[in-house]
Write a protein that holds these residues in place. Structure first.
Motif, PDB file in Angstrom:
ATOM      1  N   SER A 213       2.572  -5.866 -17.831  1.00 58.33           N
ATOM      2  CA  SER A 213       2.297  -4.538 -18.367  1.00 58.33           C
ATOM      3  C   SER A 213       0.921  -4.092 -17.890  1.00 58.33           C
ATOM      4  CB  SER A 213       2.337  -4.546 -19.896  1.00 58.33           C
ATOM      5  OG  SER A 213       1.848  -3.317 -20.418  1.00 58.33           O
ATOM      6  N   LEU A 214       0.802  -2.807 -17.574  1.00 58.10           N
ATOM      7  CA  LEU A 214      -0.485  -2.255 -17.176  1.00 58.10           C
ATOM      8  C   LEU A 214      -1.030  -1.297 -18.226  1.00 58.10           C
ATOM      9  CD1 LEU A 214       0.184  -1.607 -13.380  1.00 58.10           C
ATOM     10  CD2 LEU A 214      -1.136  -3.464 -14.403  1.00 58.10           C
ATOM     11  N   ASP A 215      -0.389  -1.253 -19.403  1.00 54.37           N
ATOM     12  CA  ASP A 215      -0.853  -0.308 -20.420  1.00 54.37           C
ATOM     13  C   ASP A 215      -1.069  -0.944 -21.793  1.00 54.37           C
ATOM     14  OD1 ASP A 215       1.741  -0.776 -21.150  1.00 54.37           O
ATOM     15  OD2 ASP A 215       2.427   1.288 -20.919  1.00 54.37           O
ATOM     16  N   TYR A 216      -0.875  -2.248 -21.924  1.00 58.45           N
ATOM     17  CA  TYR A 216      -1.117  -2.904 -23.211  1.00 58.45           C
ATOM     18  C   TYR A 216      -1.459  -4.365 -22.961  1.00 58.45           C
ATOM     19  CZ  TYR A 216      -0.710  -4.251 -28.117  1.00 58.45           C
ATOM     20  OH  TYR A 216      -0.998  -4.722 -29.376  1.00 58.45           O
ATOM     21  N   TYR A 217      -2.507  -4.844 -23.566  1.00 61.64           N
ATOM     22  CA  TYR A 217      -2.966  -6.226 -23.525  1.00 61.64           C
ATOM     23  C   TYR A 217      -3.555  -6.604 -22.162  1.00 61.64           C
ATOM     24  CZ  TYR A 217      -3.249 -11.202 -24.658  1.00 61.64           C
ATOM     25  OH  TYR A 217      -3.709 -12.476 -24.899  1.00 61.64           O
ATOM     26  N   TRP A 218      -2.804  -6.375 -21.101  1.00 62.29           N
ATOM     27  CA  TRP A 218      -3.164  -6.907 -19.795  1.00 62.29           C
ATOM     28  C   TRP A 218      -4.277  -6.174 -19.066  1.00 62.29           C
ATOM     29  CZ3 TRP A 218      -1.703 -11.650 -19.120  1.00 62.29           C
ATOM     30  CH2 TRP A 218      -0.587 -12.110 -19.836  1.00 62.29           C
ATOM     31  N   PRO A 219      -4.557  -4.879 -19.321  1.00 58.26           N
ATOM     32  CA  PRO A 219      -5.687  -4.245 -18.617  1.00 58.26           C
ATOM     33  C   PRO A 219      -7.011  -4.980 -18.794  1.00 58.26           C
ATOM     34  CG  PRO A 219      -4.301  -2.556 -19.569  1.00 58.26           C
ATOM     35  CD  PRO A 219      -3.761  -3.876 -20.063  1.00 58.26           C
ATOM     36  N   ASP A 220      -7.301  -5.465 -20.008  1.00 61.90           N
ATOM     37  CA  ASP A 220      -8.549  -6.210 -20.214  1.00 61.90           C
ATOM     38  C   ASP A 220      -8.543  -7.541 -19.469  1.00 61.90           C
ATOM     39  OD1 ASP A 220     -10.148  -4.524 -21.614  1.00 61.90           O
ATOM     40  OD2 ASP A 220      -9.781  -5.392 -23.585  1.00 61.90           O
ATOM     41  N   VAL A 221      -7.380  -8.180 -19.380  1.00 61.07           N
ATOM     42  CA  VAL A 221      -7.275  -9.415 -18.600  1.00 61.07           C
ATOM     43  C   VAL A 221      -7.588  -9.118 -17.133  1.00 61.07           C
ATOM     44  CG1 VAL A 221      -5.748 -11.289 -17.881  1.00 61.07           C
ATOM     45  CG2 VAL A 221      -5.551 -10.347 -20.194  1.00 61.07           C
ATOM     46  N   ALA A 222      -7.031  -8.013 -16.625  1.00 64.04           N
ATOM     47  CA  ALA A 222      -7.278  -7.634 -15.228  1.00 64.04           C
ATOM     48  C   ALA A 222      -8.749  -7.298 -14.992  1.00 64.04           C
ATOM     49  CB  ALA A 222      -6.393  -6.442 -14.856  1.00 64.04           C
TER      50      ALA A 222
ATOM     51  N   ARG B  97     -15.484 -10.187  -8.177  1.00 65.03           N
ATOM     52  CA  ARG B  97     -16.633  -9.524  -7.546  1.00 65.03           C
ATOM     53  C   ARG B  97     -17.836 -10.461  -7.472  1.00 65.03           C
ATOM     54  NH1 ARG B  97     -15.047  -4.973 -10.526  1.00 65.03           N
ATOM     55  NH2 ARG B  97     -16.608  -5.441 -12.129  1.00 65.03           N
ATOM     56  N   GLU B  98     -18.037 -11.245  -8.516  1.00 61.02           N
ATOM     57  CA  GLU B  98     -19.163 -12.181  -8.525  1.00 61.02           C
ATOM     58  C   GLU B  98     -19.054 -13.203  -7.405  1.00 61.02           C
ATOM     59  OE1 GLU B  98     -19.036 -13.778 -12.435  1.00 61.02           O
ATOM     60  OE2 GLU B  98     -19.597 -11.883 -13.411  1.00 61.02           O
ATOM     61  N   LEU B  99     -17.826 -13.498  -6.973  1.00 57.67           N
ATOM     62  CA  LEU B  99     -17.586 -14.468  -5.902  1.00 57.67           C
ATOM     63  C   LEU B  99     -17.326 -13.802  -4.563  1.00 57.67           C
ATOM     64  CD1 LEU B  99     -15.254 -16.834  -7.954  1.00 57.67           C
ATOM     65  CD2 LEU B  99     -17.577 -17.362  -7.192  1.00 57.67           C
ATOM     66  N   ASP B 100     -17.519 -12.472  -4.516  1.00 54.66           N
ATOM     67  CA  ASP B 100     -17.243 -11.699  -3.303  1.00 54.66           C
ATOM     68  C   ASP B 100     -15.783 -11.837  -2.870  1.00 54.66           C
ATOM     69  OD1 ASP B 100     -17.913  -9.907  -1.313  1.00 54.66           O
ATOM     70  OD2 ASP B 100     -18.557 -11.457   0.107  1.00 54.66           O
ATOM     71  N   MET B 101     -14.901 -11.915  -3.862  1.00 52.55           N
ATOM     72  CA  MET B 101     -13.466 -11.919  -3.627  1.00 52.55           C
ATOM     73  C   MET B 101     -12.902 -10.602  -4.155  1.00 52.55           C
ATOM     74  SD  MET B 101     -12.842 -15.799  -5.046  1.00 52.55           S
ATOM     75  CE  MET B 101     -11.181 -16.062  -4.467  1.00 52.55           C
ATOM     76  N   ARG B 102     -11.644 -10.338  -3.876  1.00 55.13           N
ATOM     77  CA  ARG B 102     -11.027  -9.134  -4.418  1.00 55.13           C
ATOM     78  C   ARG B 102      -9.664  -9.464  -5.008  1.00 55.13           C
ATOM     79  NH1 ARG B 102      -7.561  -5.573  -1.386  1.00 55.13           N
ATOM     80  NH2 ARG B 102      -6.705  -6.590   0.454  1.00 55.13           N
ATOM     81  N   VAL B 103      -9.230  -8.613  -5.936  1.00 52.69           N
ATOM     82  CA  VAL B 103      -7.957  -8.797  -6.625  1.00 52.69           C
ATOM     83  C   VAL B 103      -7.013  -7.662  -6.251  1.00 52.69           C
ATOM     84  CG1 VAL B 103      -6.803  -8.864  -8.869  1.00 52.69           C
ATOM     85  CG2 VAL B 103      -9.012 -10.009  -8.567  1.00 52.69           C
ATOM     86  N   VAL B 104      -5.795  -8.023  -5.861  1.00 49.83           N
ATOM     87  CA  VAL B 104      -4.734  -7.041  -5.648  1.00 49.83           C
ATOM     88  C   VAL B 104      -3.836  -7.097  -6.879  1.00 49.83           C
ATOM     89  CG1 VAL B 104      -2.768  -6.366  -4.229  1.00 49.83           C
ATOM     90  CG2 VAL B 104      -4.822  -7.302  -3.144  1.00 49.83           C
ATOM     91  N   LEU B 105      -3.882  -6.046  -7.693  1.00 56.10           N
ATOM     92  CA  LEU B 105      -3.165  -6.026  -8.975  1.00 56.10           C
ATOM     93  C   LEU B 105      -1.807  -5.353  -8.820  1.00 56.10           C
ATOM     94  CD1 LEU B 105      -3.158  -6.464 -12.083  1.00 56.10           C
ATOM     95  CD2 LEU B 105      -4.253  -4.213 -12.274  1.00 56.10           C
ATOM     96  N   ARG B 106      -0.797  -5.984  -9.378  1.00 62.79           N
ATOM     97  CA  ARG B 106       0.549  -5.402  -9.407  1.00 62.79           C
ATOM     98  C   ARG B 106       1.126  -5.557 -10.815  1.00 62.79           C
ATOM     99  NH1 ARG B 106      -1.123  -3.521  -5.596  1.00 62.79           N
ATOM    100  NH2 ARG B 106      -0.332  -3.451  -3.449  1.00 62.79           N
ATOM    101  N   GLY B 107       1.958  -4.607 -11.207  1.00 59.51           N
ATOM    102  CA  GLY B 107       2.563  -4.635 -12.525  1.00 59.51           C
ATOM    103  C   GLY B 107       4.047  -4.913 -12.463  1.00 59.51           C
ATOM    104  N   SER B 108       4.526  -5.707 -13.388  1.00 61.75           N
ATOM    105  CA  SER B 108       5.952  -5.973 -13.548  1.00 61.75           C
ATOM    106  C   SER B 108       6.357  -5.348 -14.878  1.00 61.75           C
ATOM    107  CB  SER B 108       6.195  -7.480 -13.512  1.00 61.75           C
ATOM    108  OG  SER B 108       7.537  -7.807 -13.659  1.00 61.75           O
ATOM    109  N   SER B 109       7.286  -5.954 -15.589  1.00 61.24           N
ATOM    110  CA  SER B 109       7.638  -5.497 -16.930  1.00 61.24           C
ATOM    111  C   SER B 109       8.268  -6.654 -17.686  1.00 61.24           C
ATOM    112  CB  SER B 109       8.600  -4.316 -16.893  1.00 61.24           C
ATOM    113  OG  SER B 109       9.930  -4.749 -16.692  1.00 61.24           O
ATOM    114  N   TYR B 110       8.344  -6.499 -19.006  1.00 62.04           N
ATOM    115  CA  TYR B 110       8.950  -7.544 -19.832  1.00 62.04           C
ATOM    116  C   TYR B 110      10.468  -7.586 -19.662  1.00 62.04           C
ATOM    117  CZ  TYR B 110       4.468  -8.174 -22.164  1.00 62.04           C
ATOM    118  OH  TYR B 110       3.147  -8.444 -22.435  1.00 62.04           O
ATOM    119  N   GLU B 111      11.026  -6.592 -18.977  1.00 64.34           N
ATOM    120  CA  GLU B 111      12.471  -6.562 -18.749  1.00 64.34           C
ATOM    121  C   GLU B 111      12.859  -7.011 -17.342  1.00 64.34           C
ATOM    122  OE1 GLU B 111      10.954  -3.718 -20.272  1.00 64.34           O
ATOM    123  OE2 GLU B 111      11.432  -4.761 -22.143  1.00 64.34           O
ATOM    124  N   THR B 112      11.876  -7.259 -16.489  1.00 60.68           N
ATOM    125  CA  THR B 112      12.170  -7.648 -15.111  1.00 60.68           C
ATOM    126  C   THR B 112      12.938  -8.966 -15.071  1.00 60.68           C
ATOM    127  OG1 THR B 112      10.205  -6.531 -14.268  1.00 60.68           O
ATOM    128  CG2 THR B 112      11.151  -8.245 -12.884  1.00 60.68           C
TER     129      THR B 112
END
Length: 367
Positions: A93-102, A110-125
């Protein structure tokens, strides 16, 4: 499942080493074309050859180890080599609980000079492999951070695939083992059982002797929450069978309102004066039903929400257990970074404690 070590595998790795002898270093995309194998297979070969000390991993590819490599002075797998690495992150989910995790994951990256590619699924996938495959084979990520659906029919296949990628994998708020020998996948989880116990202890300290439990029926954490509630209740001599235990249907269900009313009916019938409710939307809906029935919160019923996404914004502000979402994301990135720096380290499972935020929805029961 893991690929058996057969003639094709041996031949492919010999071809890989021959190509490196010729060119010195190669990108994974070059090797997939030259060897006619999937990127995940090439990464697995590279992982094995690196473990045997024949090659060293570099960003996006592999290089041959030569006598001139100053590995003792500057290890290729050390933290200094993390700059520019990319981590794939898949959450349900990208709209509940998980945004803060991301956000926590992105901060640590960023602190390690790395980057994150974020993708969203769903609880029904039903099948998350297509998205994961794109991250690994098309985008060439160096590690994966994922909260997979473990109740999906394809879950076993997904977990085995993750274990065989040849790149670091860290599960978020999930634990799993893979393969015949049940190899542990690295993970970072909240101690949800502890969080539930904290809520129960708070309510008991206020004088409540019947503390019920209401859970979202689709919650992947309901078993942990129930365990914490049961253990804390038993520790204080409370009888869980003398109070309310309920699973609520999804908010879209036509049975939702009736289920909420049934919870309140059972609270009155059993003399239950306090509830732990997961998650925030369920807690908010329950308090609104109390208002409709002229039941005061916390006067007639104390309520502790679990998640603390919106609990503090409600009126009255709800006492809530807050899982360490941002810390979960940060710890996951550090686990991937440590695995990249030291591929031979033991598997780590990190457990982080939640916090209790006391607000206006809990008070001593009426005499």
């Amino acid at each position: 499942m893991s690929e058996a070590r057969g003639p094709l595998q041996v031949a492919r790795r010999q071809q890989l080493l021959a190509a490196l002898q010729r060119d010195g270093s190669l990108r994974i995309s070059d090797l997939t074309e030259a060897l006619g194998a999937a990127a995940v297979t090439i990464r697995r070969d590279i992982a094995q050859l690196a473990a045997e000390g024949l090659v060293r991993r570099v960003h996006g590819g592999v290089a041959l180890i030569t006598p001139d490599d100053a590995t003792e002075e500057m290890p290729a797998t050390g933290l200094d080599s993390l700059s520019g690495r990319t981590l794939g992150m898949l959450v349900p989910s990208l709209d509940y609980y998980w945004p803060d995790v991301a956000r926590g994951a992105e901060e640590a990256a960023r602190e390690l000079d790395m980057r994150v590619v974020l993708r969203g699924s769903s609880y029904e996938t039903e099948d998350e492999l297509p998205q994961l495959t794109r991250l690994v084979e098309k985008m060439g990520v160096d590690g994966l951070i994922i909260a997979p659906r473990l109740d999906a029919p394809t879950a076993g296949r997904t977990i085995d695939w993750l274990a065989d990628t040849g790149i670091p994998v860290v599960l978020l708020e999930r634990t799993a083992v893979a393969g015949q020998h049940e190899a542990v996948l690295e993970s970072v989880v909240s101690d949800h059982a502890l969080g539930a116990a904290m809520a129960v202890r708070h309510l008991i300290s206020l004088g409540h002797r019947k503390v019920g439990l209401v859970l979202a029926g689709n919650s992947p954490h309901r078993a942990h929450l129930r365990r914490g509630w049961l253990e804390a209740s038993a520790a204080y001599g409370l009888d869980p069978d003398a109070t309310v235990q309920a699973l609520l249907p999804d908010a879209r269900s036509p049975d939702r309102d009736a289920a909420l009313d049934d919870v309140l009916d059972r609270c009155q019938a059993t003399g239950t004066t306090a509830l732990l409710v997961h998650a925030d939307p369920e807690a908010v809906a329950l308090v609104q039903h109390c208002e409709e029935r002229h039941l005061a919160v916390p006067g007639d019923l104390s309520v502790v929400a679990y998640d603390d996404e919106v609990a503090g914004l409600f009126t009255p502000p709800l006492t809530a257990v807050r899982p360490p979402r941002r810390s979960i994301g940060r710890a996951a990135v550090r686990l991937v970074a440590d695995r990249l720096a030291d591929p031979d380290r033991p598997a780590h499972r990190v457990v982080i404690s939640p916090a209790l935020r006391i607000r206006e929805s809990t008070a001593p029961p009426r005499a």
